[in-house]
Motif scaffolding. Structure first.
Motif, PDB file in Angstrom:
ATOM      1  N   ALA A 159      35.888  35.117  48.790  1.00 60.43           N
ATOM      2  CA  ALA A 159      36.174  35.764  47.514  1.00 60.43           C
ATOM      3  C   ALA A 159      36.096  34.726  46.396  1.00 60.43           C
ATOM      4  N   ASP A 160      35.443  35.083  45.331  1.00 62.71           N
ATOM      5  CA  ASP A 160      35.320  34.209  44.167  1.00 62.71           C
ATOM      6  C   ASP A 160      36.328  34.686  43.130  1.00 62.71           C
ATOM      7  N   LEU A 161      37.299  33.855  42.840  1.00 56.96           N
ATOM      8  CA  LEU A 161      38.375  34.258  41.942  1.00 56.96           C
ATOM      9  C   LEU A 161      37.918  34.381  40.488  1.00 56.96           C
ATOM     10  N   ASP A 162      36.769  33.820  40.139  1.00 59.84           N
ATOM     11  CA  ASP A 162      36.269  33.895  38.770  1.00 59.84           C
ATOM     12  C   ASP A 162      35.493  35.181  38.500  1.00 59.84           C
ATOM     13  N   VAL A 163      35.232  35.970  39.524  1.00 59.49           N
ATOM     14  CA  VAL A 163      34.459  37.198  39.367  1.00 59.49           C
ATOM     15  C   VAL A 163      35.431  38.347  39.097  1.00 59.49           C
ATOM     16  N   PRO A 164      35.165  39.128  38.040  1.00 57.83           N
ATOM     17  CA  PRO A 164      36.041  40.278  37.766  1.00 57.83           C
ATOM     18  C   PRO A 164      36.090  41.223  38.967  1.00 57.83           C
ATOM     19  N   PRO A 165      37.239  41.839  39.222  1.00 62.61           N
ATOM     20  CA  PRO A 165      37.389  42.713  40.394  1.00 62.61           C
ATOM     21  C   PRO A 165      36.327  43.805  40.497  1.00 62.61           C
ATOM     22  N   ALA A 166      35.949  44.413  39.387  1.00 67.41           N
ATOM     23  CA  ALA A 166      34.945  45.485  39.426  1.00 67.41           C
ATOM     24  C   ALA A 166      33.594  44.940  39.887  1.00 67.41           C
ATOM     25  N   ALA A 213      33.140  42.163  41.703  1.00 68.00           N
ATOM     26  CA  ALA A 213      33.284  41.772  43.109  1.00 68.00           C
ATOM     27  C   ALA A 213      33.158  42.983  44.021  1.00 68.00           C
ATOM     28  N   ALA A 214      33.732  44.112  43.624  1.00 70.11           N
ATOM     29  CA  ALA A 214      33.640  45.332  44.436  1.00 70.11           C
ATOM     30  C   ALA A 214      32.192  45.802  44.517  1.00 70.11           C
ATOM     31  N   GLN A 244      29.518  43.897  44.251  1.00 65.37           N
ATOM     32  CA  GLN A 244      28.798  42.951  45.099  1.00 65.37           C
ATOM     33  C   GLN A 244      29.044  43.243  46.579  1.00 65.37           C
ATOM     34  N   ARG A 245      30.305  43.529  46.921  1.00 63.13           N
ATOM     35  CA  ARG A 245      30.629  43.842  48.317  1.00 63.13           C
ATOM     36  C   ARG A 245      29.922  45.125  48.771  1.00 63.13           C
TER      37      ARG A 245
END
Length: 125
Positions: free
Chosen positions: A104-111, A113-114, A116-117
């Motif tokens: 998980a990259d903490l600098d990526v906004p949650p939306a 990151a979701a 990307q997953r």
């Protein structure tokens, strides 16, 4: 990533490692057939094409008498490309870069990151 997919990848990695160990035990490099099978299996694993990797690893084990004479002749006309060391390095690379889900990259906004997953999981199918 689904547990069965992870288990399948682990089995493939183990089978590939066992193939290299067999060559080590016999104190030899792979013949052209074996080299072709192992290199194709490695590429298939990197692309997530696990069924193809399984087929290639099964073909690696095929006894000489059961190998296609036409394919053997075609392979004999080509120079060797990969040594055991190169194949082992390739397996290490595939395991490091494709074997585990990305951290998980903490600098990526949650939306983001979701998204990307979701995209990565769609590629794994």
């Amino acid at each position: 990533m689904q547990r069965d997919s992870i288990d399948r990848k682990d089995r493939l990695y183990d089978t590939f490692t066992a193939a290299l160990a067999l060559l080590d035990a016999e104190h030899r490099e792979p013949d052209r057939w074996e080299e072709e099978c192992l290199s194709y299996a490695l590429g298939a694993m990197a692309c997530g094409m696990y069924l193809v990797a399984e087929v290639e690893l099964a073909a690696f084990k095929r006894p000489l008498a059961e190998r296609s004479p036409e394919v053997l002749a075609a392979l004999a006309a080509k120079p060797a490309r990969f040594t055991k060391a190169m194949l082992r390095h390739g397996l290490d690379y595939v395991q490091q870069h494709y074997g585990q889900p990305p951290a998980a990259d903490l600098d990526v906004p949650p939306a983001l990151a979701a998204g990307q997953r979701a995209f990565q999981s769609s590629l794994a199918r």
